[in-house]
Scaffold this motif. Structure first.
Motif, PDB file in Angstrom:
ATOM      1  N   SER A 137       0.851  -1.191   0.000  1.00 16.88           N
ATOM      2  CA  SER A 137       0.000   0.000   0.000  1.00 16.88           C
ATOM      3  C   SER A 137       0.885   1.238   0.000  1.00 16.88           C
ATOM      4  CB  SER A 137      -0.923   0.022   1.225  1.00 16.88           C
ATOM      5  OG  SER A 137      -0.166   0.078   2.423  1.00 16.88           O
ATOM      6  N   LYS A 139      -3.487  -0.077  -2.882  1.00 17.31           N
ATOM      7  CA  LYS A 139      -4.373  -0.588  -1.838  1.00 17.31           C
ATOM      8  C   LYS A 139      -4.243  -2.112  -1.739  1.00 17.31           C
ATOM      9  CE  LYS A 139      -7.570   3.111  -3.169  1.00 17.31           C
ATOM     10  NZ  LYS A 139      -8.894   3.440  -3.750  1.00 17.31           N
ATOM     11  N   GLN A 185      -4.722   7.469  -1.509  1.00 14.04           N
ATOM     12  CA  GLN A 185      -4.220   6.096  -1.451  1.00 14.04           C
ATOM     13  C   GLN A 185      -3.959   5.610  -2.875  1.00 14.04           C
ATOM     14  OE1 GLN A 185      -6.585   3.496   0.952  1.00 14.04           O
ATOM     15  NE2 GLN A 185      -4.956   1.973   1.184  1.00 14.04           N
ATOM     16  N   ARG A 222      -5.803  -1.015  -7.063  1.00 12.30           N
ATOM     17  CA  ARG A 222      -6.133  -2.404  -6.746  1.00 12.30           C
ATOM     18  C   ARG A 222      -5.926  -3.299  -7.958  1.00 12.30           C
ATOM     19  NH1 ARG A 222     -10.504   0.061  -3.731  1.00 12.30           N
ATOM     20  NH2 ARG A 222     -10.373  -0.491  -1.512  1.00 12.30           N
TER      21      ARG A 222
END
Length: 309
Positions: free
Chosen positions: A10, A24, A21, A213
């Motif tokens: 992350s 992730k 972010q 992701r």
């Protein structure tokens, strides 16, 4: 042991709008000798992940290993095992090509490396530029030198971050011929690219990122088999009616529409005729990696929207 291992990685950046972010919980392994593709739209986290791998960015959480060496705690060994070709054209304007490669060799403690340097120059089409100052080279030639610099210490893991962005066809062919040869000799290759036809042709396995992701991680052949449709392709000079435009991918005069079967093909063409659209060079083709990529991204976006309250 994997050549590269991303373990729940992350990365969070501070910004004026709060925390961003970028990665992730990214997890996957790249096996020795693989030609692996990392794909995603702009802002998906590809460059951040490569930067963490190269030691340019420190992850907020998780671990990254290169041949078992942690890129943070055992960074010297990890970096010796990596050869990274960055997106940006970065060069020292005071040296010629051969001098730049000799200096790069010295960074890794390698002396008397001219035999391998000569092989790199020949393999990348740089032999006649060996004595040229870096400032005198075209953008494409500078990119070839970046590739040579990444390979000058014979790293077992090669990372190519958009290596053919903005370069000509000749360089692409030269580069891929040389890199494919190294891959056949056992080098592990990690490629990020927006040229999906390159990824389809070169990569045996692919990971797709969206919003930090992993949304797909499979063999390239399996991804292509999972494509939900064939594609109707034709050219036209007329504007599409709204119902077709909503489903089509249009590039200039070229229109592409998903078609699961012959009935759908007939329906699309009938609607085009009814709207006065003249279809030329009509063909039906198998879905390619670009079609799969768009389908995966749309599905992932839908899942994110459903999960958002």
């Amino acid at each position: 042991m994997p050549a590269v291992s991303f373990q729940n990685v992350s990365k969070t950046y501070a910004s004026a709008r709060g925390e961003l972010q970028a990665l992730k919980g990214v997890s996957f392994d790249i096996q020795p000798g693989e030609f692996f593709g990392l794909l995603g739209p702009n802002g998906a986290g590809k460059t951040t992940l490569i930067s963490v791998l190269a030691g340019l960015v420190r992850a907020s959480g998780g671990r990254v290993l290169v041949q078992g060496h942690d890129v943070q705690s055992d960074y010297a060994a990890a970096r010796r095992a990596l050869g990274v070709v960055p997106q940006e054209l970065v060069f020292d304007p005071f040296f010629n090509v051969r001098e730049a490669l000799r200096f790069q060799s010295g960074y890794f403690g390698i002396h008397h490396n001219d035999d391998w340097i000569d092989e790199l120059l020949q393999g990348l089409g740089l032999t006649d530029k060996a004595g040229a100052n870096m400032r005198q080279l075209s953008g494409g030639m500078k990119r070839r030198v970046l590739v040579a610099q990444a390979l000058v210490h014979k790293p077992p893991v090669i990372v190519l971050d958009e290596p053919t962005a903005g370069v000509d066809v000749e360089l692409r062919q030269t580069l891929w011929q040389f890199i494919s040869q190294l891959n056949k000799q056992g080098s592990t290759v990690l490629l990020t690219t927006h040229y999906l036809e390159e990824a389809e042709a070169l990569c045996g396995r692919i990971a797709m990122l969206q919003l930090g992701r992993v949304v797909a991680l499979e063999k390239t052949s399996d991804l292509l088999r999972q494509a939900s449709s064939n594609v109707l392709r034709f050219k036209t000079d007329q504007a599409l009616p709204p119902e077709l435009a909503a489903q089509a991918r249009v590039t200039g005069r070229v229109v592409q529409l998903p078609a699961h079967n012959a009935i759908e093909v007939e329906q699309w063409l009938a609607r085009a005729r009814e709207a006065g659209v003249v279809a030329e060079d009509v063909e039906i083709r198998k879905a390619d990696l670009e079609d799969v990529f768009i389908e995966v991204m749309e599905r992932a976006s839908g899942q994110v929207q459903e999960a958002t309250p």
